[in-house]
Design an enzyme around this catalytic site. Structure first.
Site, PDB file in Angstrom:
ATOM      1  N   ASP A  16       0.866  -1.185   0.000  1.00 45.50           N
ATOM      2  CA  ASP A  16       0.000   0.000   0.000  1.00 45.50           C
ATOM      3  C   ASP A  16       0.902   1.235   0.000  1.00 45.50           C
ATOM      4  O   ASP A  16       1.738   1.404   0.892  1.00 45.50           O
ATOM      5  CB  ASP A  16      -0.855  -0.047   1.278  1.00 45.50           C
ATOM      6  N   ILE A  17       0.710   2.092  -0.983  1.00 48.61           N
ATOM      7  CA  ILE A  17       1.625   3.229  -1.120  1.00 48.61           C
ATOM      8  C   ILE A  17       1.488   4.234   0.034  1.00 48.61           C
ATOM      9  O   ILE A  17       2.441   4.948   0.346  1.00 48.61           O
ATOM     10  CB  ILE A  17       1.439   3.919  -2.494  1.00 48.61           C
ATOM     11  N   VAL A  39      -6.116   4.507  -5.819  1.00 44.05           N
ATOM     12  CA  VAL A  39      -4.981   4.997  -5.040  1.00 44.05           C
ATOM     13  C   VAL A  39      -5.182   6.471  -4.666  1.00 44.05           C
ATOM     14  O   VAL A  39      -4.758   6.913  -3.599  1.00 44.05           O
ATOM     15  CB  VAL A  39      -3.663   4.717  -5.802  1.00 44.05           C
ATOM     16  N   ASP A  40      -5.858   7.220  -5.515  1.00 45.08           N
ATOM     17  CA  ASP A  40      -6.160   8.634  -5.248  1.00 45.08           C
ATOM     18  C   ASP A  40      -6.994   8.749  -3.960  1.00 45.08           C
ATOM     19  O   ASP A  40      -6.682   9.542  -3.059  1.00 45.08           O
ATOM     20  CB  ASP A  40      -6.941   9.176  -6.458  1.00 45.08           C
ATOM     21  N   SER A 125      -2.381   4.605 -14.090  1.00 41.08           N
ATOM     22  CA  SER A 125      -3.289   4.300 -15.231  1.00 41.08           C
ATOM     23  C   SER A 125      -3.766   2.857 -15.330  1.00 41.08           C
ATOM     24  O   SER A 125      -4.577   2.547 -16.202  1.00 41.08           O
ATOM     25  CB  SER A 125      -2.673   4.691 -16.595  1.00 41.08           C
ATOM     26  N   THR A 126      -3.269   1.950 -14.464  1.00 44.20           N
ATOM     27  CA  THR A 126      -3.617   0.526 -14.654  1.00 44.20           C
ATOM     28  C   THR A 126      -4.890   0.103 -13.929  1.00 44.20           C
ATOM     29  O   THR A 126      -5.268  -1.067 -13.986  1.00 44.20           O
ATOM     30  CB  THR A 126      -2.466  -0.403 -14.185  1.00 44.20           C
ATOM     31  N   VAL A 128      -8.671   2.217 -12.808  1.00 47.30           N
ATOM     32  CA  VAL A 128      -9.855   2.790 -13.461  1.00 47.30           C
ATOM     33  C   VAL A 128      -9.549   3.194 -14.906  1.00 47.30           C
ATOM     34  O   VAL A 128     -10.403   3.062 -15.791  1.00 47.30           O
ATOM     35  CB  VAL A 128     -10.321   4.036 -12.665  1.00 47.30           C
ATOM     36  N   TYR A 129      -8.335   3.671 -15.191  1.00 48.15           N
ATOM     37  CA  TYR A 129      -8.000   4.173 -16.527  1.00 48.15           C
ATOM     38  C   TYR A 129      -7.704   3.058 -17.531  1.00 48.15           C
ATOM     39  O   TYR A 129      -7.531   3.337 -18.722  1.00 48.15           O
ATOM     40  CB  TYR A 129      -6.846   5.178 -16.457  1.00 48.15           C
TER      41      TYR A 129
HETATM   42  N1  APR Z   1      -1.401   1.540  -3.012  1.00 47.94           N
HETATM   43  C1  APR Z   1      -0.820   1.214  -4.188  1.00 47.94           C
HETATM   44  N2  APR Z   1      -1.516   0.975  -5.313  1.00 47.94           N
HETATM   45  C2  APR Z   1      -2.868   1.068  -5.246  1.00 47.94           C
HETATM   46  C3  APR Z   1      -3.558   1.413  -4.066  1.00 47.94           C
HETATM   47  C4  APR Z   1      -2.756   1.658  -2.910  1.00 47.94           C
HETATM   48  N3  APR Z   1      -3.306   1.988  -1.736  1.00 47.94           N
HETATM   49  N4  APR Z   1      -4.890   1.424  -4.334  1.00 47.94           N
HETATM   50  C5  APR Z   1      -5.032   1.084  -5.642  1.00 47.94           C
HETATM   51  N5  APR Z   1      -3.817   0.851  -6.181  1.00 47.94           N
HETATM   52  C6  APR Z   1      -3.443   0.459  -7.545  1.00 47.94           C
HETATM   53  C7  APR Z   1      -4.523  -0.175  -8.421  1.00 47.94           C
HETATM   54  O1  APR Z   1      -4.635  -1.551  -8.112  1.00 47.94           O
HETATM   55  C8  APR Z   1      -3.932   0.052  -9.804  1.00 47.94           C
HETATM   56  O2  APR Z   1      -2.992  -0.964 -10.135  1.00 47.94           O
HETATM   57  O3  APR Z   1      -3.087   1.632  -8.270  1.00 47.94           O
HETATM   58  C9  APR Z   1      -3.165   1.368  -9.676  1.00 47.94           C
HETATM   59  C10 APR Z   1      -3.804   2.543 -10.347  1.00 47.94           C
HETATM   60  O4  APR Z   1      -5.214   2.436 -10.234  1.00 47.94           O
HETATM   61  P1  APR Z   1      -6.195   3.668  -9.993  1.00 47.94           P
HETATM   62  O5  APR Z   1      -6.045   4.160  -8.606  1.00 47.94           O
HETATM   63  O6  APR Z   1      -7.542   3.273 -10.448  1.00 47.94           O
HETATM   64  O7  APR Z   1      -5.563   4.832 -10.953  1.00 47.94           O
HETATM   65  P2  APR Z   1      -5.713   5.087 -12.533  1.00 47.94           P
HETATM   66  O8  APR Z   1      -5.945   3.847 -13.307  1.00 47.94           O
HETATM   67  O9  APR Z   1      -4.523   5.936 -12.892  1.00 47.94           O
HETATM   68  O10 APR Z   1      -7.034   5.935 -12.661  1.00 47.94           O
HETATM   69  C11 APR Z   1      -7.056   7.261 -12.182  1.00 47.94           C
HETATM   70  O11 APR Z   1      -8.985   6.895 -10.849  1.00 47.94           O
HETATM   71  O12 APR Z   1      -9.390   7.241  -8.625  1.00 47.94           O
HETATM   72  C12 APR Z   1      -9.461   7.784  -9.839  1.00 47.94           C
HETATM   73  O13 APR Z   1      -9.174  10.104  -9.351  1.00 47.94           O
HETATM   74  C13 APR Z   1      -8.588   8.995  -9.979  1.00 47.94           C
HETATM   75  O14 APR Z   1      -9.849   9.609 -11.883  1.00 47.94           O
HETATM   76  C14 APR Z   1      -8.598   9.092 -11.456  1.00 47.94           C
HETATM   77  C15 APR Z   1      -8.479   7.662 -11.907  1.00 47.94           C
END
Ligand code: APR
Length: 179
Positions: A16-17, A39-40, A125-126, A128-129
Site C-alpha cells: 500500500d503506497i 490509489v487517489d 493508469s492501470t 480505473v483508466y
Molecule cells: N497503493 C498502491 N496501489 C494502489 C492502491 C494503494 N493503496 N490502491 C489502488 N492501487 C493500484 C490499483 O490496483 C492500480 O494498479 O493503483 C493502480 C492505479 O489504479 P487507480 O487508482 O484506479 O488509478 P488510474 O488507473 O490511474 O485511474 C485514475 O482513478 O481514482 C481515480 O481520481 C482517480 O480519476 C482518477 C483515476
C-alpha cells in the site's frame, strides 16, 4: 525485486503506497485534481483534507494528462505528494504510451527539483483508466531506467504494486530489461 542502475536502486514491492516512508509518493490523479477512488482515494483519506485544499488553491486549473504537480503530504509519512495524471487507455493509438512515459518522467523531475532521495510510485493508469498492466509496466520501468541512467538520481525509486497480478507483471518486465 531490487535492481541497480549505477548507484541508484529500483525496487518493486507489493503493498500500500500510503504507508511508505519515502521523501515523495506519487498519486494517480485525474486532470481536475478532484480526488477519486483507487490509489487517489487512499492517498487523500490517509493524508487528510489539507491535500485537497492545497491542490484547489495552488492548481485551480488542474493538471494536464502526462504532467504532474507537487503538494505537501498532510498526515502521510512522506514529505511530498506528486499528483500525476496518466492517460485513459483508448486502445493504444491515442498517444497513451507517450503520455504515460511523460507522467512518470515529470514525477522523477519533480523529485530532483525537490531534492528527494527516494520516491514511491503506484502503477499509474492501470486501474480505473484501464491501461493494460504489462504494457504499462514496460513503458513505466523503461522511463525510470532511462532517467536514472541519465541523471543518476533520485537514489531510490520504489514501485508499489497493490496486488499479486501487478507485481508479477512488473517483475517479469524488469527481469527482461536487466537480462
Ligand atoms: N497503493 C498502491 N496501489 C494502489 C492502491 C494503494 N493503496 N490502491 C489502488 N492501487 C493500484 C490499483 O490496483 C492500480 O494498479 O493503483 C493502480 C492505479 O489504479 P487507480 O487508482 O484506479 O488509478 P488510474 O488507473 O490511474 O485511474 C485514475 O482513478 O481514482 C481515480 O481520481 C482517480 O480519476 C482518477 C483515476
Amino acid at each position: 525485486m531490487i535492481v541497480h542502475f549505477f548507484e541508484c536502486r529500483l525496487e518493486l514491492v507489493q503493498g500500500d503506497i500510503t504507508t511508505q516512508s519515502v521523501d515523495a509518493i506519487v498519486n494517480a490523479a485525474n486532470s481536475r485534481l478532484a480526488g477519486g477512488g483507487g490509489v487517489d482515494g487512499a492517498i487523500h483519506a490517509a493524508a487528510g483534507p489539507a491535500l485537497l485544499a492545497e491542490t484547489d488553491s495552488r492548481y485551480p486549473e488542474g493538471c494536464p494528462t502526462g504532467d504532474a504537480v507537487a503538494t505537501s503530504a498532510g498526515q502521510l509519512p512522506a514529505k511530498h505528494v506528486f499528483h500525476a495524471v496518466g492517460p485513459v487507455w483508448r486502445g493504444g493509438m491515442q498517444q497513451e504510451e507517450q503520455q504515460l512515459r511523460s507522467a512518470w518522467r515529470r514525477c522523477l523531475e519533480l523529485a530532483v527539483e525537490h531534492s528527494c532521495r527516494s520516491i514511491a510510485f503506484p502503477a499509474i493508469s492501470t486501474g480505473v483508466y484501464g491501461y493494460p498492466v504489462d504494457l504499462a509496466a514496460r513503458a513505466s520501468l523503461e522511463t525510470v531506467r532511462d532517467f536514472l541512467v541519465e541523471h543518476r538520481q533520485p537514489e531510490m525509486v520504489r514501485v508499489v504494486l497493490f496486488g499479486e497480478g501487478a507485481y508479477g507483471a512488473f517483475s517479469r518486465v524488469l527481469e527482461e530489461m536487466v537480462q
